[in-house]
Motif scaffolding. Structure first.
Motif, PDB file in Angstrom:
ATOM      1  N   VAL A  79      78.247  50.256  37.754  1.00 63.03           N
ATOM      2  CA  VAL A  79      76.980  50.712  38.340  1.00 63.03           C
ATOM      3  C   VAL A  79      76.145  49.521  38.798  1.00 63.03           C
ATOM      4  O   VAL A  79      75.571  49.534  39.887  1.00 63.03           O
ATOM      5  N   MET A  82      77.606  48.212  41.933  1.00 60.33           N
ATOM      6  CA  MET A  82      77.353  49.155  43.022  1.00 60.33           C
ATOM      7  C   MET A  82      75.929  48.993  43.561  1.00 60.33           C
ATOM      8  O   MET A  82      75.687  49.123  44.750  1.00 60.33           O
ATOM      9  N   ASN A  83      74.998  48.664  42.651  1.00 68.18           N
ATOM     10  CA  ASN A  83      73.590  48.518  43.039  1.00 68.18           C
ATOM     11  C   ASN A  83      73.183  47.075  43.310  1.00 68.18           C
ATOM     12  O   ASN A  83      71.993  46.796  43.482  1.00 68.18           O
ATOM     13  N   LEU A 112      80.561  59.339  37.890  1.00 70.64           N
ATOM     14  CA  LEU A 112      80.617  58.180  38.783  1.00 70.64           C
ATOM     15  C   LEU A 112      81.707  58.299  39.840  1.00 70.64           C
ATOM     16  O   LEU A 112      81.576  57.744  40.925  1.00 70.64           O
ATOM     17  N   ALA A 114      82.355  60.585  41.730  1.00 72.87           N
ATOM     18  CA  ALA A 114      81.822  61.223  42.940  1.00 72.87           C
ATOM     19  C   ALA A 114      80.936  60.287  43.758  1.00 72.87           C
ATOM     20  O   ALA A 114      80.685  60.561  44.929  1.00 72.87           O
ATOM     21  N   VAL A 115      80.474  59.182  43.170  1.00 69.85           N
ATOM     22  CA  VAL A 115      79.517  58.329  43.894  1.00 69.85           C
ATOM     23  C   VAL A 115      80.032  56.928  44.207  1.00 69.85           C
ATOM     24  O   VAL A 115      79.422  56.215  44.989  1.00 69.85           O
ATOM     25  N   VAL A 116      81.152  56.524  43.614  1.00 66.39           N
ATOM     26  CA  VAL A 116      81.707  55.208  43.933  1.00 66.39           C
ATOM     27  C   VAL A 116      82.736  55.344  45.045  1.00 66.39           C
ATOM     28  O   VAL A 116      83.327  56.408  45.239  1.00 66.39           O
ATOM     29  N   ASP A 117      82.934  54.270  45.776  1.00 67.26           N
ATOM     30  CA  ASP A 117      83.900  54.250  46.870  1.00 67.26           C
ATOM     31  C   ASP A 117      85.267  53.879  46.304  1.00 67.26           C
ATOM     32  O   ASP A 117      85.500  52.717  45.954  1.00 67.26           O
TER      33      ASP A 117
END
Length: 130
Positions: A79, A82-83, A112, A114-117
């Motif tokens: 996370v 990612m940020n 996660l 669903a939101v990480v590439d």
């Protein structure tokens, strides 16, 4: 059944994680992680990623195919990356997730995934980023 505590890490015993980095292009940093990502190993990995992305790449690829255990601290590191937190830079992409049950399951149950590439193939991702 509660998990039994892990033995403490001896000072001269190596941590159960490896992190190597390659730069296939100047704008791409690929970190190959292997072993356990937990509260004992994440600080070492985070320091490595900070050093390797100090000259910020456009893309940061984490190859998790060798990760055998992904604990909450490892998820927090993902996370943060990612940020672009913790001085870790680059647009985050993950490979080595599909078929790697410890990693895929942890990302799935926390939401996660669903939101990480996530990509299945490192070379295909590198080709797509050109």
């Amino acid at each position: 059944m509660p998990e039994s505590p892990r033995p403490s890490q001896e000072a001269n015993e190596p941590l159960p994680v490896r992190c190597t980095t390659s730069r296939p292009r100047s704008d791409v940093c690929v970190a190959h992680l292997a072993g356990e990502l937990d509260m004992a190993t994440v600080p070492v990995v985070a320091d490595h990623l900070r050093r390797e992305t100090a000259m910020p790449p456009a893309e940061l690829l984490l190859d998790l195919s060798g990760v055998t255990h992904l604990a909450a601290a490892g998820l927090a590191l993902i996370v943060a990356a990612m940020n672009n937190d913790r001085d870790i830079h680059g647009r985050l992409h993950l490979v080595g997730v599909s078929g790697n049950r410890p990693v895929e399951r942890a990302l799935q149950v926390t939401g996660l995934l669903a939101v990480v590439d996530v990509h299945d193939d490192l070379q295909a991702l590198l080709d797509a980023l050109r």
